[in-house]
Scaffold this motif. Structure first.
Motif, short mmCIF file in Angstrom:
data_model
loop_
_atom_site.label_atom_id
_atom_site.label_comp_id
_atom_site.label_asym_id
_atom_site.label_seq_id
_atom_site.Cartn_x
_atom_site.Cartn_y
_atom_site.Cartn_z
N CYS A 178 22.67 10.06 7.33
CA CYS A 178 22.67 10.59 8.69
C CYS A 178 22.05 9.56 9.61
O CYS A 178 21.20 8.77 9.18
CB CYS A 178 21.87 11.90 8.75
SG CYS A 178 22.07 12.76 10.32
N GLN A 233 20.20 10.48 12.03
CA GLN A 233 18.91 11.07 12.43
C GLN A 233 18.06 11.36 11.18
O GLN A 233 18.55 11.36 10.06
CB GLN A 233 19.15 12.38 13.19
CG GLN A 233 19.87 12.14 14.51
CD GLN A 233 20.01 13.40 15.37
OE1 GLN A 233 20.71 13.35 16.35
NE2 GLN A 233 19.38 14.50 15.00
N CYS A 256 15.78 14.31 11.13
CA CYS A 256 15.10 15.48 11.71
C CYS A 256 14.04 16.01 10.74
O CYS A 256 14.25 16.06 9.54
CB CYS A 256 16.08 16.59 12.00
SG CYS A 256 17.44 16.06 13.02
N HIS A 314 12.95 18.96 10.19
CA HIS A 314 13.16 20.23 9.49
C HIS A 314 14.32 20.16 8.49
O HIS A 314 14.67 21.15 7.89
CB HIS A 314 13.48 21.31 10.53
CG HIS A 314 14.79 21.05 11.20
ND1 HIS A 314 14.92 20.11 12.18
CD2 HIS A 314 16.02 21.55 10.97
CE1 HIS A 314 16.19 20.06 12.54
NE2 HIS A 314 16.88 20.92 11.83
N CYS A 315 14.92 18.97 8.33
CA CYS A 315 16.20 18.87 7.62
C CYS A 315 16.13 19.38 6.18
O CYS A 315 15.35 18.89 5.38
CB CYS A 315 16.67 17.42 7.64
SG CYS A 315 18.28 17.21 6.86
N ALA A 334 18.22 14.39 4.81
CA ALA A 334 19.19 13.35 5.18
C ALA A 334 18.52 12.24 5.98
O ALA A 334 17.41 12.39 6.48
CB ALA A 334 20.30 13.98 6.02
N GLY A 386 24.11 15.50 5.86
CA GLY A 386 24.19 14.33 6.69
C GLY A 386 25.07 14.42 7.92
O GLY A 386 25.37 15.49 8.41
N ASN A 389 26.32 16.24 14.54
CA ASN A 389 25.00 16.36 15.17
C ASN A 389 24.96 15.89 16.62
O ASN A 389 23.90 15.77 17.21
CB ASN A 389 23.95 15.63 14.32
CG ASN A 389 24.10 14.12 14.38
OD1 ASN A 389 24.56 13.55 15.36
ND2 ASN A 389 23.71 13.46 13.31
N ARG A 423 13.80 16.51 16.80
CA ARG A 423 14.86 15.63 16.32
C ARG A 423 14.63 14.16 16.63
O ARG A 423 15.37 13.32 16.15
CB ARG A 423 16.21 16.07 16.89
CG ARG A 423 16.48 17.49 16.50
CD ARG A 423 17.91 17.91 16.64
NE ARG A 423 18.12 18.99 15.71
CZ ARG A 423 19.04 19.01 14.77
NH1 ARG A 423 19.87 18.03 14.63
NH2 ARG A 423 19.15 20.04 13.97
N ARG A 428 12.58 18.90 3.57
CA ARG A 428 11.61 18.43 4.56
C ARG A 428 10.90 19.58 5.25
O ARG A 428 9.74 19.47 5.65
CB ARG A 428 12.29 17.52 5.58
CG ARG A 428 12.63 16.16 5.01
CD ARG A 428 12.55 15.07 6.04
NE ARG A 428 13.64 15.04 6.98
CZ ARG A 428 14.76 14.34 6.80
NH1 ARG A 428 14.95 13.63 5.72
NH2 ARG A 428 15.69 14.34 7.73
S1 SF4 Z 1 19.26 18.16 10.38
FE1 SF4 Z 1 21.35 17.36 10.53
S2 SF4 Z 1 21.18 15.75 12.08
FE2 SF4 Z 1 19.12 16.16 11.37
S3 SF4 Z 1 18.74 14.71 9.71
FE3 SF4 Z 1 19.51 16.60 8.77
S4 SF4 Z 1 21.70 16.31 8.60
FE4 SF4 Z 1 20.96 14.80 10.06
#
Ligand code: SF4
Ligand code: SF4
Lengths: 355, 112
Positions: free
Chosen positions: A67, A69, A71, A73-74, A78, A111, A139, A179, A255
């Motif tokens: 990914c 990003q 994030c 909270h993912c 990713a 991702g 995303n 994010r 996470r």
């Molecule tokens: S929540 Fe979505 S955009 Fe954020 S790191 Fe995870 S997969 Fe990527």
């Protein structure tokens, strides 16, 4: 207080990169000593154990954990440092399944699915199968991440893809905190571009839905009210339209679990989930109508079980042996993370599961 | 059993148990409480903000915990939360200060 981490748990070789360790945490402590009932015990109260699938409606394919990003909270853990990417060979096996499935919805996730080098080829082929609803979970920032992605909105439109995108708040502060810096402005820009070609406009068939999940250790509010706030906020301030908002509960894995433990919110959060347990939501949890396929072709009851390494309890465990009838006759693998799907109005990738 | 502190965050989870020692009154209270916070002429979010401000003027740590979380859950921003608390603080300090008129009255009456 929390900072955005720049690396996945895997890259950091953190303890919770290990799925078994996560499962241990979810089974011990307050659940191990009986302070709170396990999910199995809870659903037994209403004779809903073992959890069994109903009719298969959704095939959710995770084409890789990479990914743009990271994030906080993912639940996928990713990030740019994840190298697990679905190969074209596995995609071809998926395409065979897509052509013959009884499911009406195909849901591509990651991702950032767009980062898979064969993403476009796969979408082109899959869209020929004539599946009613073809979702890509995008995303938003990916659309602006690099020139090679700028034409994604047009590409989605060409293949009549239903775009579902995460947007944590209608104000800048909350979005960037969850994010990362700048995510809000990029997301707004991407939404405006999608709107410009018809996505999310009132009466348009080009579906654009948003996903909200809370920015911390609390549950989402009632979905309809929040949708109104988002619609009002995004339209008023940025002229943005979208169709529906899905309010999703953060599940205590990967996470988000790491964050809960580090911030000493874990026990309180689990109490919240158990307190908000809604037996009616159990009937419609996502695993009852979905099969989740991982980047390497393994089959799971849902994307969360995929991340916990809980493969389907069926003779058919891999896409190479795929058989829908056999697969549908199985018990669903559960643990305490499942409480995240049954809190309040319930939660799934399609948002609340009860009216 | 013996707590070392008067306030323990985990006790908030036990709030519902007060019903066990007085079923009728406890149940009546929680029914009433639940009704009060339902969406009505005021939105649930407005009620949450009022509760947050009052939680501070009452200085109840349990209520502060509960309504900070409730406000976040309802999409209230931290700026809105802080403004609500200032409203509580202003009323509270105003209430102290306005009693100054009592003092002034009394002084005026007592002094020649
Ligand atoms: S929540 Fe979505 S955009 Fe954020 S790191 Fe995870 S997969 Fe990527
Ligand atoms: S976490 Fe997965 S298996 Fe558990 S209830 Fe939710 S969808 Fe079903």
């Amino acid at each position: 207080m929390s900072k955005i981490k720049q690396q996945s748990l895997h890259k950091r070789e953190a303890e919770l990169a290990n799925a078994n360790r996560q499962l241990e945490i979810l089974s011990n402590g307050i659940f191990g000593d009986g302070e709170l009932p396990t999910f199995a015990k809870k659903i037994k109260e209403t004779n809903q154990f073992p959890l069994r699938p109903k009719k298969l409606e959704i095939l959710q394919i995770n084409v890789g954990y990479m990914c743009n990003q990271v994030c906080e909270h993912c639940h996928v853990d990713a990030g740019p440092d994840r190298k697990e990417i679905m190969t074209w060979e596995t995609m071809e096996q998926c395409l065979d399944v897509i052509k013959n499935t009884g499911a009406h919805t195909l849901d591509l996730t990651g991702g950032a699915p767009e980062m898979n080098p064969n993403f476009r080829r796969f979408v082109e082929e899959a869209s020929k199968a004539g599946i009613k609803d073809f979702i890509v979970r995008s995303n938003l920032t990916i659309i602006r991440a690099n020139k090679k992605y700028y034409d994604l909105p047009e590409f989605f439109k060409k293949h009549n893809v239903h775009v579902v995108s995460s947007m944590p708040h209608w104000t800048r502060g909350k979005t960037d905190k969850q994010r990362g810096e700048g995510v809000f402005d990029l997301s707004i820009k991407a939404l405006q571009e999608l709107n410009a070609i018809g996505y999310g406009m009132p009466d348009s068939d080009l579906r654009l839905d948003l996903v909200y999940n809370p920015n911390g250790a609390y549950l989402p509010p009632e979905q309809a009210g929040l949708e109104k706030d988002f619609k009002h906020g995004l339209l008023e301030d940025f002229g943005i339209h979208f169709h529906n908002l899905f309010a999703i509960t953060n599940l205590p894995i990967a996470r988000f679990l790491d964050y809960l433990i580090a911030s000493e919110n874990y026990e309180d959060y689990m109490y919240q989930l158990v307190d908000a347990y809604n037996p009616t939501a159990v009937k419609n949890v996502m695993c009852t109508n979905t099969i989740s396929i991982s980047w390497d072709g393994w089959l799971y009851d849902c994307d969360f079980n995929q991340m916990l390494g809980l493969k389907v309890a069926s003779k058919v465990k891999h896409i190479s042996d795929y058989n829908e009838t056999v697969l549908n006759d199985r018990n669903i693998m559960i643990s305490q993370h499942c409480y995240g799907c049954t809190a309040g109005a319930g939660s799934s990738c399609q948002g609340a599961v009860t009216e | 059993m013996a707590a070392n502190n008067y306030y323990d965050p985990a006790d908030l989870r036990k709030f519902g148990q007060i019903t066990e020692w007085s079923e009728e009154l406890g149940t009546k209270f929680f029914d009433y409480y639940g009704k009060v916070f339902e969406e009505g002429a005021l939105t649930a979010r407005e009620k949450s903000l009022i509760a947050l401000a009052v939680a501070h003027t009452e200085q109840c740590p349990y209520c502060i915990d509960a309504y900070t979380k409730d406000s976040l859950q309802r999409g209230v921003t931290k700026e809105q939360m802080m403004e609500a608390i200032h409203v509580g603080a202003a009323i509270r300090s105003g209430a102290t200060l306005v009693h100054g008129t009592m003092m002034m009255n009394k002084v005026n009456k007592l002094e020649m």
